[in-house]
Design an enzyme around this catalytic site. Structure first.
Site, PDB file in Angstrom:
ATOM      1  N   GLN A 120     -10.052  -4.072  -3.484  1.00  0.00           N
ATOM      2  CA  GLN A 120     -11.368  -3.615  -3.036  1.00  0.00           C
ATOM      3  C   GLN A 120     -12.445  -3.985  -4.060  1.00  0.00           C
ATOM      4  O   GLN A 120     -13.508  -4.500  -3.706  1.00  0.00           O
ATOM      5  CB  GLN A 120     -11.334  -2.091  -2.838  1.00  0.00           C
ATOM      6  CG  GLN A 120     -12.632  -1.536  -2.302  1.00  0.00           C
ATOM      7  CD  GLN A 120     -12.915  -2.014  -0.882  1.00  0.00           C
ATOM      8  OE1 GLN A 120     -12.070  -1.881  -0.015  1.00  0.00           O
ATOM      9  NE2 GLN A 120     -14.074  -2.594  -0.651  1.00  0.00           N
ATOM     10  N   CYS A 159     -16.319   1.318   0.553  1.00  0.00           N
ATOM     11  CA  CYS A 159     -15.145   0.497   0.862  1.00  0.00           C
ATOM     12  C   CYS A 159     -14.749   0.592   2.336  1.00  0.00           C
ATOM     13  O   CYS A 159     -14.074  -0.283   2.846  1.00  0.00           O
ATOM     14  CB  CYS A 159     -13.982   0.881  -0.039  1.00  0.00           C
ATOM     15  SG  CYS A 159     -13.395   2.564   0.219  1.00  0.00           S
ATOM     16  N   ARG A 219       0.885  -1.177   0.000  1.00  0.00           N
ATOM     17  CA  ARG A 219       0.000   0.000   0.000  1.00  0.00           C
ATOM     18  C   ARG A 219       0.914   1.214   0.000  1.00  0.00           C
ATOM     19  O   ARG A 219       1.696   1.416   0.928  1.00  0.00           O
ATOM     20  CB  ARG A 219      -0.910   0.000   1.229  1.00  0.00           C
ATOM     21  CG  ARG A 219      -1.632   1.310   1.417  1.00  0.00           C
ATOM     22  CD  ARG A 219      -2.741   1.239   2.434  1.00  0.00           C
ATOM     23  NE  ARG A 219      -3.870   0.508   1.907  1.00  0.00           N
ATOM     24  CZ  ARG A 219      -5.112   0.552   2.426  1.00  0.00           C
ATOM     25  NH1 ARG A 219      -5.341   1.289   3.506  1.00  0.00           N
ATOM     26  NH2 ARG A 219      -6.087  -0.132   1.897  1.00  0.00           N
ATOM     27  N   ASP A 229     -17.240   6.929  -1.515  1.00  0.00           N
ATOM     28  CA  ASP A 229     -16.018   6.776  -0.715  1.00  0.00           C
ATOM     29  C   ASP A 229     -15.743   8.136  -0.075  1.00  0.00           C
ATOM     30  O   ASP A 229     -16.415   9.133  -0.400  1.00  0.00           O
ATOM     31  CB  ASP A 229     -14.865   6.335  -1.644  1.00  0.00           C
ATOM     32  CG  ASP A 229     -13.582   5.999  -0.899  1.00  0.00           C
ATOM     33  OD1 ASP A 229     -13.612   5.871   0.341  1.00  0.00           O
ATOM     34  OD2 ASP A 229     -12.535   5.877  -1.569  1.00  0.00           O
ATOM     35  N   ARG A 282     -13.402  -8.981   1.551  1.00  0.00           N
ATOM     36  CA  ARG A 282     -11.982  -8.699   1.302  1.00  0.00           C
ATOM     37  C   ARG A 282     -11.159  -9.934   1.686  1.00  0.00           C
ATOM     38  O   ARG A 282     -10.234 -10.320   0.985  1.00  0.00           O
ATOM     39  CB  ARG A 282     -11.505  -7.494   2.134  1.00  0.00           C
ATOM     40  CG  ARG A 282     -12.112  -6.151   1.745  1.00  0.00           C
ATOM     41  CD  ARG A 282     -11.596  -5.632   0.423  1.00  0.00           C
ATOM     42  NE  ARG A 282     -10.159  -5.526   0.375  1.00  0.00           N
ATOM     43  CZ  ARG A 282      -9.436  -4.501   0.866  1.00  0.00           C
ATOM     44  NH1 ARG A 282     -10.054  -3.480   1.439  1.00  0.00           N
ATOM     45  NH2 ARG A 282      -8.132  -4.469   0.748  1.00  0.00           N
ATOM     46  N   HIS A 284      -7.327   0.684  -6.446  1.00  0.00           N
ATOM     47  CA  HIS A 284      -7.520  -0.190  -5.270  1.00  0.00           C
ATOM     48  C   HIS A 284      -8.164  -1.504  -5.767  1.00  0.00           C
ATOM     49  O   HIS A 284      -9.323  -1.780  -5.481  1.00  0.00           O
ATOM     50  CB  HIS A 284      -8.408   0.519  -4.253  1.00  0.00           C
ATOM     51  CG  HIS A 284      -8.379  -0.065  -2.873  1.00  0.00           C
ATOM     52  ND1 HIS A 284      -7.580  -1.149  -2.529  1.00  0.00           N
ATOM     53  CD2 HIS A 284      -9.058   0.268  -1.740  1.00  0.00           C
ATOM     54  CE1 HIS A 284      -7.777  -1.436  -1.253  1.00  0.00           C
ATOM     55  NE2 HIS A 284      -8.659  -0.606  -0.761  1.00  0.00           N
TER      56      HIS A 284
HETATM   57  N1  NVA Z   1      -9.989   6.399  -1.316  1.00  0.00           N
HETATM   58  C1  NVA Z   1      -9.610   6.028   0.014  1.00  0.00           C
HETATM   59  C2  NVA Z   1      -9.797   4.550   0.194  1.00  0.00           C
HETATM   60  C3  NVA Z   1      -9.465   4.042   1.566  1.00  0.00           C
HETATM   61  C4  NVA Z   1      -9.618   2.556   1.666  1.00  0.00           C
HETATM   62  C5  NVA Z   1      -8.167   6.426   0.259  1.00  0.00           C
HETATM   63  O1  NVA Z   1      -7.342   6.267  -0.655  1.00  0.00           O
HETATM   64  O2  NVA Z   1      -7.860   6.909   1.347  1.00  0.00           O
HETATM   65  N1   CP Z   2     -11.221  -0.412   2.382  1.00  0.00           N
HETATM   66  C1   CP Z   2      -9.965  -0.473   2.817  1.00  0.00           C
HETATM   67  O1   CP Z   2      -9.032  -0.695   2.065  1.00  0.00           O
HETATM   68  O2   CP Z   2      -9.834  -0.278   4.160  1.00  0.00           O
HETATM   69  P1   CP Z   2      -8.475  -0.050   4.961  1.00  0.00           P
HETATM   70  O3   CP Z   2      -7.950   1.301   4.556  1.00  0.00           O
HETATM   71  O4   CP Z   2      -8.892  -0.077   6.401  1.00  0.00           O
HETATM   72  O5   CP Z   2      -7.510  -1.130   4.623  1.00  0.00           O
END
Ligand code: NVA
Ligand code: CP
Length: 310
Positions: A134, A260, A104, A220, A288, A131
């Site tokens: 997801q 998500c 990540r 989101d 997930r 992502h």
């Molecule tokens: N769009 C959000 C998703 C978190 C799972 C982010 O990138 O923070």
């Molecule tokens: N939806 C998702 O990826 O959640 P986290 O940021 O908690 O991993």
């Protein structure tokens, strides 16, 4: 380097994704019956988190353990990345020691550089642009509740972010319509979204119009990780883009709601929607785990033709 990676949803063909959904169902059923399934005994997953996580961290670590392997969690601050070790060197070293890597991070180019120097499969656990894990879970969740998503309409309300871009890829792969409504100035960037032709994608200035007739409404956070400096400005710009009962009333009567997570009730979604009867967010989060177990199995073991013989 010939390892197969999952850096974007479109790295996999539709047939491969459908195979993953079959495996997800099989793995989930078995898990629910408390029957051990451990094809990844003695295998190791390294997880590199440069951003916070709850679901991704727990689902990958629990999933790897349930499959018989182990997971190692690495944060930027605990590793030499924080002292300037190049991502390419990290990839060269880690991939000699483990069987699969999940990352990540920020720009997609970082994970691409890692993958280019990795001997083992690399999974995108979220970047600024995509992502894919997801959306794997989201489409599986849709199928579980409503059957095939082909020909259906999905409405995306809010920010055109990493999750939105990945839905756009999914629309082209699975053949559904993707309606997007964002405030002015936050429109989908066709370059990031990898938009090729517009037949699956339609943009709406009015979020109510985007929801009209939709089979799934999803949203989101208004401010994704890495964009915190824009938070106040975004709260002002997005105030009319909260998914509420009025928007859900425009959708098909049996429309689902997904998010998500993490969610901010009273910002991108009203409590009455996320905690209401059309919401499947807890199944979505749980899936997930199951979908990523299928992904790990596929990347490490390849196709499993006769799973019961393992
Ligand atoms: N769009 C959000 C998703 C978190 C799972 C982010 O990138 O923070
Ligand atoms: N939806 C998702 O990826 O959640 P986290 O940021 O908690 O991993």
């Amino acid at each position: 380097m010939t390892a197969k990676h999952f850096l974007q949803l479109s790295d996999f063909e539709r047939g491969e994704l459908e195979y993953l959904f079959e495996r997800t169902r099989w793995i989930k059923d078995r898990f629910k019956r408390y029957e051990a399934y451990q094809p990844l005994r003695d295998r190791t997953l390294a997880m590199v988190f440069e951003k916070a996580s709850t679901r991704t961290r727990v689902s990958f670590e629990a999933g790897m353990n349930q499959l018989g392997g182990i997971a190692i969690n690495l944060n930027r601050h605990d590793t030499q990345l924080s002292r300037g070790e190049p991502i390419e060197d990290l990839a060269r070293v880690i991939s000699r020691m483990v069987d699969v890597v999940m990352i990540r991070t920020f720009e997609q180019s970082i994970i691409e550089r890692f993958a280019a120097h990795s001997r083992v499969p690399v999974i995108n656990g979220l970047t600024n642009e995509y992502h894919p894990c997801q959306i794997l879970a989201d489409i599986y969740t849709y199928i579980e509740h409503r059957g095939s998503i082909e020909g259906k309409t999905v409405a995306w309300i809010g920010d055109s972010n990493n999750v939105c871009n990945t839905w756009l890829q999914a629309a082209a792969i699975f053949g559904f319509k993707f309606h997007v409504s964002t405030p002015p100035g936050y429109e989908v960037d066709p370059t990031f979204a990898g938009l090729r032709g517009g037949s699956h994608f339609r943009s709406f200035a009015d979020p109510l119009a985007a929801c009209r007739g939709a089979h799934l409404v999803t949203t989101d956070v208004w401010t994704s990780m890495g964009f915190e400096a824009e938070n106040d400005e975004r709260k002002r710009a997005f105030s009319d883009w909260m998914v509420d009962a009025r928007m859900m009333a425009q959708a098909a009567p049996d429309a689902l709601f997904m998010h998500c997570l993490p969610a901010h009730r009273g910002e991108e979604v009203a409590g009455e929607v996320i905690d209401g009867p059309q919401s499947v967010v807890w199944d979505e989060a749980e899936n997930r785990l199951h979908a990523q177990k299928a992904l790990l199995e596929y990347l490490v073991c390849g196709r499993v033709d006769r799973p019961d013989s393992r």
